[in-house]
Enzyme design. Structure first.
Site, PDB file in Angstrom:
ATOM      1  N   ARG A 104       0.825  -1.206   0.000  1.00 28.06           N
ATOM      2  CA  ARG A 104       0.000   0.000   0.000  1.00 28.06           C
ATOM      3  C   ARG A 104       0.856   1.253   0.000  1.00 28.06           C
ATOM      4  O   ARG A 104       0.501   2.284   0.564  1.00 28.06           O
ATOM      5  CB  ARG A 104      -0.950   0.008   1.171  1.00 28.06           C
ATOM      6  CG  ARG A 104      -0.225  -0.164   2.471  1.00 28.06           C
ATOM      7  CD  ARG A 104      -1.068   0.346   3.517  1.00 28.06           C
ATOM      8  NE  ARG A 104      -0.511  -0.009   4.785  1.00 28.06           N
ATOM      9  CZ  ARG A 104      -1.093   0.296   5.894  1.00 28.06           C
ATOM     10  NH1 ARG A 104      -2.218   0.918   5.877  1.00 28.06           N
ATOM     11  NH2 ARG A 104      -0.542  -0.026   7.026  1.00 28.06           N
ATOM     12  N   LYS A 123       1.380   6.594   0.891  1.00 26.72           N
ATOM     13  CA  LYS A 123       1.007   5.411   1.673  1.00 26.72           C
ATOM     14  C   LYS A 123      -0.511   5.388   1.803  1.00 26.72           C
ATOM     15  O   LYS A 123      -1.096   6.283   2.419  1.00 26.72           O
ATOM     16  CB  LYS A 123       1.669   5.450   3.053  1.00 26.72           C
ATOM     17  CG  LYS A 123       1.468   4.155   3.849  1.00 26.72           C
ATOM     18  CD  LYS A 123       2.455   4.056   4.986  1.00 26.72           C
ATOM     19  CE  LYS A 123       2.153   2.877   5.902  1.00 26.72           C
ATOM     20  NZ  LYS A 123       3.101   2.782   7.009  1.00 26.72           N
ATOM     21  N   GLY A 136      -4.746  -2.014   0.109  1.00 25.18           N
ATOM     22  CA  GLY A 136      -3.825  -0.954  -0.309  1.00 25.18           C
ATOM     23  C   GLY A 136      -4.167   0.418   0.246  1.00 25.18           C
ATOM     24  O   GLY A 136      -3.529   1.409  -0.093  1.00 25.18           O
ATOM     25  N   ARG A 200      14.884  -1.227   1.813  1.00 21.98           N
ATOM     26  CA  ARG A 200      14.867  -1.951   3.102  1.00 21.98           C
ATOM     27  C   ARG A 200      15.762  -3.189   3.021  1.00 21.98           C
ATOM     28  O   ARG A 200      16.054  -3.666   1.918  1.00 21.98           O
ATOM     29  CB  ARG A 200      13.419  -2.425   3.384  1.00 21.98           C
ATOM     30  CG  ARG A 200      12.417  -1.291   3.372  1.00 21.98           C
ATOM     31  CD  ARG A 200      11.072  -1.771   2.806  1.00 21.98           C
ATOM     32  NE  ARG A 200      10.150  -0.654   2.625  1.00 21.98           N
ATOM     33  CZ  ARG A 200       9.276  -0.256   3.541  1.00 21.98           C
ATOM     34  NH1 ARG A 200       9.156  -0.910   4.666  1.00 21.98           N
ATOM     35  NH2 ARG A 200       8.500   0.777   3.330  1.00 21.98           N
ATOM     36  N   ASP A 271      11.672  -6.273   6.899  1.00 18.78           N
ATOM     37  CA  ASP A 271      11.143  -5.430   5.821  1.00 18.78           C
ATOM     38  C   ASP A 271      10.888  -4.007   6.313  1.00 18.78           C
ATOM     39  O   ASP A 271      10.589  -3.124   5.527  1.00 18.78           O
ATOM     40  CB  ASP A 271       9.849  -6.017   5.253  1.00 18.78           C
ATOM     41  CG  ASP A 271       8.834  -6.344   6.326  1.00 18.78           C
ATOM     42  OD1 ASP A 271       9.140  -7.187   7.189  1.00 18.78           O
ATOM     43  OD2 ASP A 271       7.744  -5.741   6.327  1.00 18.78           O
ATOM     44  N   ASP A 281       8.367   3.146   8.477  1.00 22.26           N
ATOM     45  CA  ASP A 281       7.102   2.425   8.691  1.00 22.26           C
ATOM     46  C   ASP A 281       6.565   2.603  10.105  1.00 22.26           C
ATOM     47  O   ASP A 281       6.738   1.743  10.976  1.00 22.26           O
ATOM     48  CB  ASP A 281       7.243   0.932   8.366  1.00 22.26           C
ATOM     49  CG  ASP A 281       6.925   0.675   6.911  1.00 22.26           C
ATOM     50  OD1 ASP A 281       6.842   1.654   6.134  1.00 22.26           O
ATOM     51  OD2 ASP A 281       6.756  -0.493   6.527  1.00 22.26           O
TER      52      ASP A 281
HETATM   53  P1  AMP Z   1       3.673  -3.445   7.781  1.00 24.38           P
HETATM   54  O1  AMP Z   1       3.148  -4.244   8.916  1.00 24.38           O
HETATM   55  O2  AMP Z   1       2.991  -2.102   7.605  1.00 24.38           O
HETATM   56  O3  AMP Z   1       5.150  -3.326   7.742  1.00 24.38           O
HETATM   57  O4  AMP Z   1       3.243  -4.234   6.469  1.00 24.38           O
HETATM   58  C1  AMP Z   1       3.722  -5.508   6.138  1.00 24.38           C
HETATM   59  C2  AMP Z   1       3.344  -5.809   4.713  1.00 24.38           C
HETATM   60  O5  AMP Z   1       1.920  -5.809   4.571  1.00 24.38           O
HETATM   61  C3  AMP Z   1       3.856  -4.826   3.680  1.00 24.38           C
HETATM   62  O6  AMP Z   1       4.174  -5.545   2.532  1.00 24.38           O
HETATM   63  C4  AMP Z   1       2.678  -3.916   3.464  1.00 24.38           C
HETATM   64  O7  AMP Z   1       2.722  -3.279   2.219  1.00 24.38           O
HETATM   65  C5  AMP Z   1       1.509  -4.892   3.568  1.00 24.38           C
HETATM   66  N1  AMP Z   1       0.258  -4.250   3.972  1.00 24.38           N
HETATM   67  C6  AMP Z   1      -0.075  -3.766   5.192  1.00 24.38           C
HETATM   68  N2  AMP Z   1      -1.303  -3.234   5.184  1.00 24.38           N
HETATM   69  C7  AMP Z   1      -1.790  -3.381   3.925  1.00 24.38           C
HETATM   70  C8  AMP Z   1      -3.019  -3.042   3.264  1.00 24.38           C
HETATM   71  N3  AMP Z   1      -4.009  -2.438   3.895  1.00 24.38           N
HETATM   72  N4  AMP Z   1      -3.133  -3.359   1.961  1.00 24.38           N
HETATM   73  C9  AMP Z   1      -2.152  -3.977   1.313  1.00 24.38           C
HETATM   74  N5  AMP Z   1      -0.986  -4.322   1.853  1.00 24.38           N
HETATM   75  C10 AMP Z   1      -0.800  -4.039   3.146  1.00 24.38           C
HETATM   76 MG    MG Z   2       6.266  -2.338   6.579  1.00 20.48          MG
END
Ligand code: AMP
Ligand code: MG
Length: 519
Positions: A104, A123, A136, A200, A271, A281
């Protein structure tokens, strides 16, 4: 309108996705996919950062006008922008999770201004091939948190990605905030983040895990060339070693900075580790109120405490180790990698000592000081002492006549204050003796301590109050809170309420102490 200079090297120099279908899928042999942001039904700018505008050379008045508003909400592109999502993997909570990627986040391009390169990234602007089961999108509460904390960290002097703008999309998004079967609709929002690089550890891990070693080599060369240009003057065979060592060193420095200000990231997956050693993040992060090395704001981690306050440096090292393993697939001299991890240990130990010494008002760290610090941490934890207020007030202690009453404000409970008074006074005496060996007068001592011990931090409940107001349609408090956070080391007249300890009602309230990854 001003002409902006975009130079989109990531997508120009690195292999992209051959397929164009914007559907969740595995993307092989490529580091990015072309995507278009989703059209926002009714975009509205609700906050922006003046300092970020200035850094990017964007006129604030232009930012508020429709072409930028459209660009910042995904509605249109400014000349030179080329949207894309990048491909990366990662270890989540200790387990290899495979392909993750920008699910996203949508890159808009690399803006050049005054010899600085800024990747712009939306974002929450809609789905990409990396969205897996997600939509997303991002909601207002988490976008406010990312926007405010990015800029608050910048003003605190902690390495971080930045936030340029916060817009509402005008769309409602479904979220189950605590994954407990109670989804509700929330306002959709988008933060435009900016950073010299959003690369990353996970970007390197994915091709390494997949055996796409050509791709990995290209990414390493690209990263050194674009993001570490000062290493270019080294002979080629030394560049990679110097690069890995630098990543270890900046990551160690970042950990020291988080420990200094009481920041808990909450999801230190590989990541979420920046190649530039930036905080990246902002999800279920939190700030330490009462000092506790085992505290985590992330409810998903409440059992394991993997990412709690005190474990962050060890986790950073664990993450560097995974990063080193990825590099090890193409860097055959593994001693270089082992030496890099030792570099992390050295830099961390040295800077942690300097940092703690500075917080306590010592010009240098002495090995004996660790006894004093261990005892302090133990007492602060047991007696539930507010970290930020404690260090700030410590500068007011009369070293010739130390009294705990000067620090009374920092205690959350009167009975714990009374209970630990004798032990704390004993500590304070020892501390004062040590501090008296420094040859600085009281005034200078206070001034120096106040430069490393902030008066204002982005306490969890402060953000939550702003979120509550915004969800009622009142956005002014976002900018008001940011205004205070612009000068975190200066006491500001009339802003005392922002420097107070967490009120009782916020101790166990959702958003104030309990957060999830749902955002
Ligand atoms: P995060 O926990 O924010 O680091 O996200 C971990 C992974 O999940 C990353 O690849 C993000 O892009 C994906 N992600 C988190 N929330 C969403 C969402 N609402 N839609 C799509 N991908 C998401
Ligand atoms: Mg992340």
């Amino acid at each position: 309108m001003t002409n902006y200079r975009f130079d989109n090297r990531f997508i120009r120099d690195l292999p992209g996705d051959q397929e164009s279908e914007n559907q969740p899928r595995q993307v092989w042999g490529a580091l990015w996919s072309p995507v278009m942001p989703a059209l926002p039904p009714a975009p509205k700018l609700i906050a922006f950062s003046s300092e970020a505008c200035a850094a990017l050379g964007i006129d604030e008045n232009e930012l508020k006008q429709s072409h930028w508003l459209q660009a910042l909400s995904g509605g249109d592109l400014i000349h030179g922008m080329q949207p894309y999502a990048t491909n990366y993997g990662g270890h989540q909570f200790g387990q290899w999770a495979g392909q993750l990627g920008d699910g996203r986040a949508i890159g808009l391009g690399e803006l050049l201004y005054q010899n600085q390169r800024w990747e712009l990234q939306l974002k929450g602007a809609g789905g990409t091939p990396y969205s897996r089961r997600g939509d997303g999108k991002a909601v207002l509460r988490s976008s406010i948190r990312e926007f405010l904390c990015s800029e608050a960290m910048f003003h605190l002097g902690v390495p971080t990605t930045r936030a340029l703008s916060l817009v509402l999309t005008g769309e409602q998004v479904w979220r189950d905030m605590f994954y407990d079967g109670h989804p509700k609709q929330e306002p959709g929002a988008i933060v435009c983040r900016v950073s010299p690089s959003f690369t990353r550890f996970g970007h390197f891990q994915l091709p390494a895990m997949r055996g796409e070693l050509d791709l990995l080599n290209r990414l390493i060369n690209f990263t050194i060339e674009r993001d570490f240009p000062h290493l270019q003057s080294l002979p080629t065979d030394q560049q990679r070693a110097a690069w890995f060592h630098e990543v270890c060193s900046t990551t160690a420095t970042l950990m020291v900075e988080w420990m200094r200000v009481g920041f808990v990231h909450g999801v230190m997956n590989t990541d979420n580790m920046s190649i530039l050693g930036l905080t990246i993040d902002y999800g279920p992060y939190g700030w330490i109120d009462n000092f506790d090395l085992y505290w985590t704001p992330n409810t998903t981690d409440a059992e394991g405490l993997r990412y709690c306050f005190g474990r962050q440096p060890a986790i950073a090292r664990w993450n560097l180790h995974r990063f080193a393993e990825a590099l090890g697939t193409v860097m055959t001299d593994h001693e270089i990698l082992t030496a890099g991890l030792s570099r992390f240990d050295e830099v961390f130990a040295e800077k942690m000592g300097q940092m703690l010494a500075a917080k306590l008002g010592f010009s240098q760290w002495h090995d004996d000081d660790s006894l004093l610090v261990d005892r302090l941490f133990e007492l602060m934890t047991k007696a539930e002492v507010d970290m930020t207020i404690f260090y700030r007030r410590l500068a007011d202690i009369d070293l010739k006549n130390p009294h705990l009453s000067v620090l009374a404000d920092a205690f959350y409970s009167e009975s714990l204050y009374q209970q630990y008074l004798p032990e704390f006074e004993a500590w304070l005496n020892e501390y004062s003796e040590r501090a008296s060996t420094e040859s600085v007068d009281a005034h200078l001592r206070k001034e120096k301590m106040n430069q490393v011990n902030p008066c204002y931090v982005l306490r969890n409940y402060l953000s939550q109050q702003v979120i509550d107001a915004a969800e009622q349609g009142n956005y002014q408090p976002i900018s008001d809170l940011l205004e205070v956070m612009r000068h975190p080391y200066q006491e500001q007249a009339g802003k005392e309420q922002f420097a107070q300890k967490r009120p009782d009602w916020a101790k166990r309230k959702a958003g104030c102490s309990m957060l999830s990854c749902s955002s």
